[in-house]
Scaffold this motif. Structure first.
Motif, PDB file in Angstrom:
ATOM      1  N   ALA A  29     -24.087 -31.219  -7.738  1.00  0.00           N
ATOM      2  CA  ALA A  29     -23.232 -30.580  -6.724  1.00  0.00           C
ATOM      3  C   ALA A  29     -22.002 -31.440  -6.460  1.00  0.00           C
ATOM      4  CB  ALA A  29     -24.035 -30.365  -5.439  1.00  0.00           C
ATOM      5  N   ARG A  30     -22.217 -32.731  -6.363  1.00  0.00           N
ATOM      6  CA  ARG A  30     -21.105 -33.662  -6.139  1.00  0.00           C
ATOM      7  C   ARG A  30     -20.127 -33.617  -7.319  1.00  0.00           C
ATOM      8  NH1 ARG A  30     -20.658 -37.788  -2.336  1.00  0.00           N
ATOM      9  NH2 ARG A  30     -19.012 -39.227  -2.908  1.00  0.00           N
ATOM     10  N   GLN A  87     -35.784 -33.476  -2.444  1.00  0.00           N
ATOM     11  CA  GLN A  87     -35.129 -34.541  -3.202  1.00  0.00           C
ATOM     12  C   GLN A  87     -36.130 -35.263  -4.099  1.00  0.00           C
ATOM     13  OE1 GLN A  87     -31.477 -35.320  -3.011  1.00  0.00           O
ATOM     14  NE2 GLN A  87     -31.850 -33.186  -2.505  1.00  0.00           N
ATOM     15  N   GLY A  88     -36.927 -34.477  -4.794  1.00  0.00           N
ATOM     16  CA  GLY A  88     -37.693 -35.016  -5.917  1.00  0.00           C
ATOM     17  C   GLY A  88     -36.705 -35.241  -7.055  1.00  0.00           C
ATOM     18  N   PRO A  89     -37.185 -35.632  -8.233  1.00  0.00           N
ATOM     19  CA  PRO A  89     -36.263 -35.909  -9.345  1.00  0.00           C
ATOM     20  C   PRO A  89     -35.293 -34.759  -9.637  1.00  0.00           C
ATOM     21  CG  PRO A  89     -38.450 -36.708  -9.859  1.00  0.00           C
ATOM     22  CD  PRO A  89     -38.581 -35.989  -8.547  1.00  0.00           C
ATOM     23  N   ILE A  90     -35.772 -33.514  -9.606  1.00  0.00           N
ATOM     24  CA  ILE A  90     -34.886 -32.388  -9.905  1.00  0.00           C
ATOM     25  C   ILE A  90     -33.893 -32.151  -8.776  1.00  0.00           C
ATOM     26  CG2 ILE A  90     -34.874 -29.850 -10.135  1.00  0.00           C
ATOM     27  CD1 ILE A  90     -37.313 -30.188 -11.994  1.00  0.00           C
ATOM     28  N   GLY A  91     -34.359 -32.222  -7.534  1.00  0.00           N
ATOM     29  CA  GLY A  91     -33.459 -32.073  -6.397  1.00  0.00           C
ATOM     30  C   GLY A  91     -32.398 -33.162  -6.378  1.00  0.00           C
ATOM     31  N   LEU A  92     -32.783 -34.380  -6.756  1.00  0.00           N
ATOM     32  CA  LEU A  92     -31.810 -35.479  -6.805  1.00  0.00           C
ATOM     33  C   LEU A  92     -30.731 -35.192  -7.850  1.00  0.00           C
ATOM     34  CD1 LEU A  92     -34.273 -38.504  -6.452  1.00  0.00           C
ATOM     35  CD2 LEU A  92     -32.462 -37.891  -4.820  1.00  0.00           C
ATOM     36  N   CYS A  93     -31.139 -34.623  -8.993  1.00  0.00           N
ATOM     37  CA  CYS A  93     -30.151 -34.263 -10.017  1.00  0.00           C
ATOM     38  C   CYS A  93     -29.269 -33.106  -9.535  1.00  0.00           C
ATOM     39  CB  CYS A  93     -30.831 -33.910 -11.334  1.00  0.00           C
ATOM     40  SG  CYS A  93     -31.454 -35.365 -12.198  1.00  0.00           S
ATOM     41  N   ALA A  94     -29.837 -32.188  -8.769  1.00  0.00           N
ATOM     42  CA  ALA A  94     -29.030 -31.094  -8.206  1.00  0.00           C
ATOM     43  C   ALA A  94     -27.994 -31.662  -7.230  1.00  0.00           C
ATOM     44  CB  ALA A  94     -29.934 -30.078  -7.514  1.00  0.00           C
ATOM     45  N   THR A  95     -28.402 -32.656  -6.466  1.00  0.00           N
ATOM     46  CA  THR A  95     -27.473 -33.322  -5.544  1.00  0.00           C
ATOM     47  C   THR A  95     -26.324 -33.968  -6.323  1.00  0.00           C
ATOM     48  OG1 THR A  95     -29.200 -33.709  -3.904  1.00  0.00           O
ATOM     49  CG2 THR A  95     -27.317 -35.219  -3.861  1.00  0.00           C
ATOM     50  N   ALA A  96     -26.683 -34.688  -7.384  1.00  0.00           N
ATOM     51  CA  ALA A  96     -25.649 -35.322  -8.218  1.00  0.00           C
ATOM     52  C   ALA A  96     -24.748 -34.261  -8.847  1.00  0.00           C
ATOM     53  CB  ALA A  96     -26.305 -36.176  -9.302  1.00  0.00           C
ATOM     54  N   LEU A 153     -19.577 -31.250  -9.379  1.00  0.00           N
ATOM     55  CA  LEU A 153     -18.885 -29.961  -9.480  1.00  0.00           C
ATOM     56  C   LEU A 153     -17.839 -29.766  -8.386  1.00  0.00           C
ATOM     57  CD1 LEU A 153     -21.851 -27.647 -10.533  1.00  0.00           C
ATOM     58  CD2 LEU A 153     -19.794 -28.135 -11.869  1.00  0.00           C
ATOM     59  N   GLY A 154     -17.752 -30.698  -7.461  1.00  0.00           N
ATOM     60  CA  GLY A 154     -16.650 -30.636  -6.500  1.00  0.00           C
ATOM     61  C   GLY A 154     -17.024 -30.349  -5.071  1.00  0.00           C
ATOM     62  N   ALA A 155     -18.321 -30.286  -4.766  1.00  0.00           N
ATOM     63  CA  ALA A 155     -18.715 -30.145  -3.358  1.00  0.00           C
ATOM     64  C   ALA A 155     -18.283 -31.409  -2.620  1.00  0.00           C
ATOM     65  CB  ALA A 155     -20.229 -29.965  -3.251  1.00  0.00           C
ATOM     66  N   THR A 156     -17.724 -31.236  -1.436  1.00  0.00           N
ATOM     67  CA  THR A 156     -17.254 -32.411  -0.699  1.00  0.00           C
ATOM     68  C   THR A 156     -18.181 -32.778   0.454  1.00  0.00           C
ATOM     69  OG1 THR A 156     -15.718 -30.870   0.341  1.00  0.00           O
ATOM     70  CG2 THR A 156     -14.821 -32.356  -1.307  1.00  0.00           C
ATOM     71  N   THR A 157     -19.078 -31.859   0.812  1.00  0.00           N
ATOM     72  CA  THR A 157     -20.156 -32.222   1.738  1.00  0.00           C
ATOM     73  C   THR A 157     -21.470 -31.771   1.115  1.00  0.00           C
ATOM     74  OG1 THR A 157     -18.687 -31.867   3.626  1.00  0.00           O
ATOM     75  CG2 THR A 157     -21.043 -32.051   4.091  1.00  0.00           C
ATOM     76  N   VAL A 158     -22.293 -32.744   0.728  1.00  0.00           N
ATOM     77  CA  VAL A 158     -23.602 -32.443   0.160  1.00  0.00           C
ATOM     78  C   VAL A 158     -24.656 -32.901   1.170  1.00  0.00           C
ATOM     79  CG1 VAL A 158     -25.200 -32.796  -1.757  1.00  0.00           C
ATOM     80  CG2 VAL A 158     -22.723 -32.727  -2.194  1.00  0.00           C
ATOM     81  N   ILE A 159     -25.469 -31.942   1.606  1.00  0.00           N
ATOM     82  CA  ILE A 159     -26.508 -32.224   2.600  1.00  0.00           C
ATOM     83  C   ILE A 159     -27.855 -32.223   1.882  1.00  0.00           C
ATOM     84  CG2 ILE A 159     -27.600 -31.436   4.739  1.00  0.00           C
ATOM     85  CD1 ILE A 159     -24.940 -29.754   5.188  1.00  0.00           C
ATOM     86  N   ALA A 160     -28.529 -33.368   1.881  1.00  0.00           N
ATOM     87  CA  ALA A 160     -29.822 -33.477   1.194  1.00  0.00           C
ATOM     88  C   ALA A 160     -30.946 -33.418   2.213  1.00  0.00           C
ATOM     89  CB  ALA A 160     -29.883 -34.777   0.399  1.00  0.00           C
ATOM     90  N   GLY A 205     -25.259 -39.039  -4.470  1.00  0.00           N
ATOM     91  CA  GLY A 205     -24.081 -38.269  -4.051  1.00  0.00           C
ATOM     92  C   GLY A 205     -24.200 -37.501  -2.760  1.00  0.00           C
ATOM     93  N   ALA A 206     -25.315 -37.639  -2.030  1.00  0.00           N
ATOM     94  CA  ALA A 206     -25.436 -36.920  -0.755  1.00  0.00           C
ATOM     95  C   ALA A 206     -24.551 -37.578   0.305  1.00  0.00           C
ATOM     96  CB  ALA A 206     -26.891 -36.914  -0.299  1.00  0.00           C
ATOM     97  N   ASP A 207     -23.897 -36.739   1.115  1.00  0.00           N
ATOM     98  CA  ASP A 207     -23.082 -37.250   2.225  1.00  0.00           C
ATOM     99  C   ASP A 207     -23.896 -37.316   3.508  1.00  0.00           C
ATOM    100  OD1 ASP A 207     -20.280 -37.191   0.927  1.00  0.00           O
ATOM    101  OD2 ASP A 207     -21.136 -35.226   0.463  1.00  0.00           O
ATOM    102  N   VAL A 208     -24.798 -36.356   3.672  1.00  0.00           N
ATOM    103  CA  VAL A 208     -25.630 -36.269   4.869  1.00  0.00           C
ATOM    104  C   VAL A 208     -27.068 -36.124   4.407  1.00  0.00           C
ATOM    105  CG1 VAL A 208     -26.116 -34.923   6.964  1.00  0.00           C
ATOM    106  CG2 VAL A 208     -23.767 -35.021   6.066  1.00  0.00           C
ATOM    107  N   THR A 209     -27.990 -36.851   5.024  1.00  0.00           N
ATOM    108  CA  THR A 209     -29.405 -36.659   4.701  1.00  0.00           C
ATOM    109  C   THR A 209     -30.149 -36.226   5.960  1.00  0.00           C
ATOM    110  OG1 THR A 209     -29.906 -38.995   5.125  1.00  0.00           O
ATOM    111  CG2 THR A 209     -29.382 -38.398   2.863  1.00  0.00           C
ATOM    112  N   LEU A 210     -31.068 -35.288   5.795  1.00  0.00           N
ATOM    113  CA  LEU A 210     -31.863 -34.783   6.920  1.00  0.00           C
ATOM    114  C   LEU A 210     -33.343 -34.864   6.554  1.00  0.00           C
ATOM    115  CD1 LEU A 210     -29.862 -31.517   7.822  1.00  0.00           C
ATOM    116  CD2 LEU A 210     -29.741 -33.744   8.985  1.00  0.00           C
ATOM    117  N   ASN A 211     -34.123 -35.538   7.411  1.00  0.00           N
ATOM    118  CA  ASN A 211     -35.566 -35.578   7.224  1.00  0.00           C
ATOM    119  C   ASN A 211     -36.181 -34.484   8.089  1.00  0.00           C
ATOM    120  OD1 ASN A 211     -38.358 -36.123   7.394  1.00  0.00           O
ATOM    121  ND2 ASN A 211     -37.997 -38.281   6.874  1.00  0.00           N
TER     122      ASN A 211
END
Ligand SMILES: [Zn+2]
Length: 364
Positions: A202-203, A191-200, A205-212, A227-233
């Motif tokens: 995905a949301r 979830q660097g800047p590019i990963g954060l944009c990928a998360t946004a 485009l219609g993903a209903t569960t986004v896991i970051a 737009g992440a629904d679930v975050t995992l460290n």
């Protein structure tokens, strides 16, 4: 005025702000006066000598600015107009571009040399701060300006469109390449800047569960806003186990890799359902090993897509539309601001990820 300030690569570990001549404008070029630019993770690889460029090259590939001078063949723009250009600025007349892969166009490089007439050359659409002088300067020359200059819609600030040339275009491409459908479950690794944009993306485009997934709680906090629904460290849990548990052992529909390491690529494959899509954005620095079990010995109907950031004025127009319509607010990614004069300090902060930095805005 004939000279400008520019940030150049000197040697591994060393960049400097120097004086350079303002470039001459050829018929297909446009000279842009930079009003805001930024530093990319790729620039840090250049600084460290991990990605080689010629000493003396001006680095940076994310331009926001004003048209200072137009080449004689460039039509439909006016000097003084606010514009951006993609980080990747291909020659859209090329075979690669007409074949749907403009970012892989090197036709301009060697007209009759090793590229031959076809001009395909992997990653060669990336010119700024790689093959030609880049954007961390007072001025930048945009090649093939007719295809690459995108006017900024009225009402949008420099910082609002600063992510469009690279970070947003790349991150959204990661989501587009993941073949996301309404109702999908998507995991995004890093979830660097590019990963954060990928998360946004995905949301959107219609993903209903986004896991970051990331190892930094601050970034995971921002991913919720994006737009992440679930975050995992990954420092606190086994991400593969956790995602398989979350999906009842099925795996995710799509996994997006946004870092470029064996670990993230492998985890993305391990949590991907059979028939799913792995969309890879990371820049890898060594050979990848594909785990046989997760790859179902090659029989899993997995799709693996890779991408370099898309450029061009139409791409930029669409991304700026997303910003203008307030579907996503990327302003939160700009955490620090520096003058061009202080860019060495900005690199120091950004390269060491100090002080919760995501992106820095640099203004001449
Ligand atoms: Zn970049």
């Amino acid at each position: 005025m004939t000279m400008m300030k520019a940030t150049v690569f000197v040697a591994p570990g060393r960049i400097e702000l120097v004086d350079k001549p303002i470039p001459d404008v050829g018929p297909n070029d446009a000279l842009i006066r930079i009003t805001t630019t930024t530093i990319c993770g790729t620039d840090v690889h250049i600084l460290k000598g991990e990605y080689p460029v010629k000493p003396g090259l001006t680095i940076g590939h994310e331009p926001v600015g004003v048209i200072e001078k137009l080449g004689s063949a460039v039509q439909g723009y006016t000097e003084g107009q606010r514009v951006i250009a993609g980080a990747i600025c291909p020659n859209f007349n090329s075979y690669a571009a007409q074949d749907g892969a403009p970012s892989q166009d090197g036709s301009y490089l060697i007209p009759s040399g090793q590229c031959g007439r076809h001009g395909y050359k992997a990653t060669a659409g990336w010119r700024f701060g790689n093959l030609i002088d880049g954007t961390q300067a007072e001025y930048v020359l945009v090649p093939d300006a007719q295809a690459n200059l995108a006017p900024i819609p009225d009402g949008l600030t420099d910082e609002q469109v600063l992510m469009c040339p690279d970070i947003m275009s790349t991150g959204f491409k990661g989501a587009e390449n993941a073949n996301i459908r309404l109702g999908d479950t998507v995991a995004v690794f890093a979830q660097g800047p590019i990963g954060l944009c990928a998360t946004a993306g995905a949301r959107l485009l219609g993903a209903t569960t986004v896991i970051a997934v990331d190892g930094n709680d601050h970034r995971l906090g921002v991913s919720k806003v994006m737009g992440a629904d679930v975050t995992l460290n990954f420092r606190n849990c086994d991400v593969v186990d956790e995602i398989l548990k979350l999906t009842d052992g099925r795996g995710v529909d799509s996994a997006i890799e946004a870092l470029g390491t064996q670990g993230t690529f492998e985890s993305a494959l391990r949590i991907l359902k059979p028939g799913g899509t792995l969309s890879s954005l990371g820049v890898y620095s060594s050979d990848l090993k594909i785990p046989l079990g997760a790859f179902a010995a090659g029989l899993g109907d997995h799709k693996i897509n890779t991408a370099l950031c898309p450029g061009g004025k139409e791409r930029m127009r669409r991304l700026m539309n997303v910003v203008a319509s307030e579907r996503v607010d990327l302003g939160v990614l700009v955490t620090h601001r520096y003058k061009l004069d202080d860019i060495v300090a900005a690199y120091e902060l950004f390269a060491n990820q100090r002080d919760g930095v995501l992106k820095v805005a640099i203004q001449p």
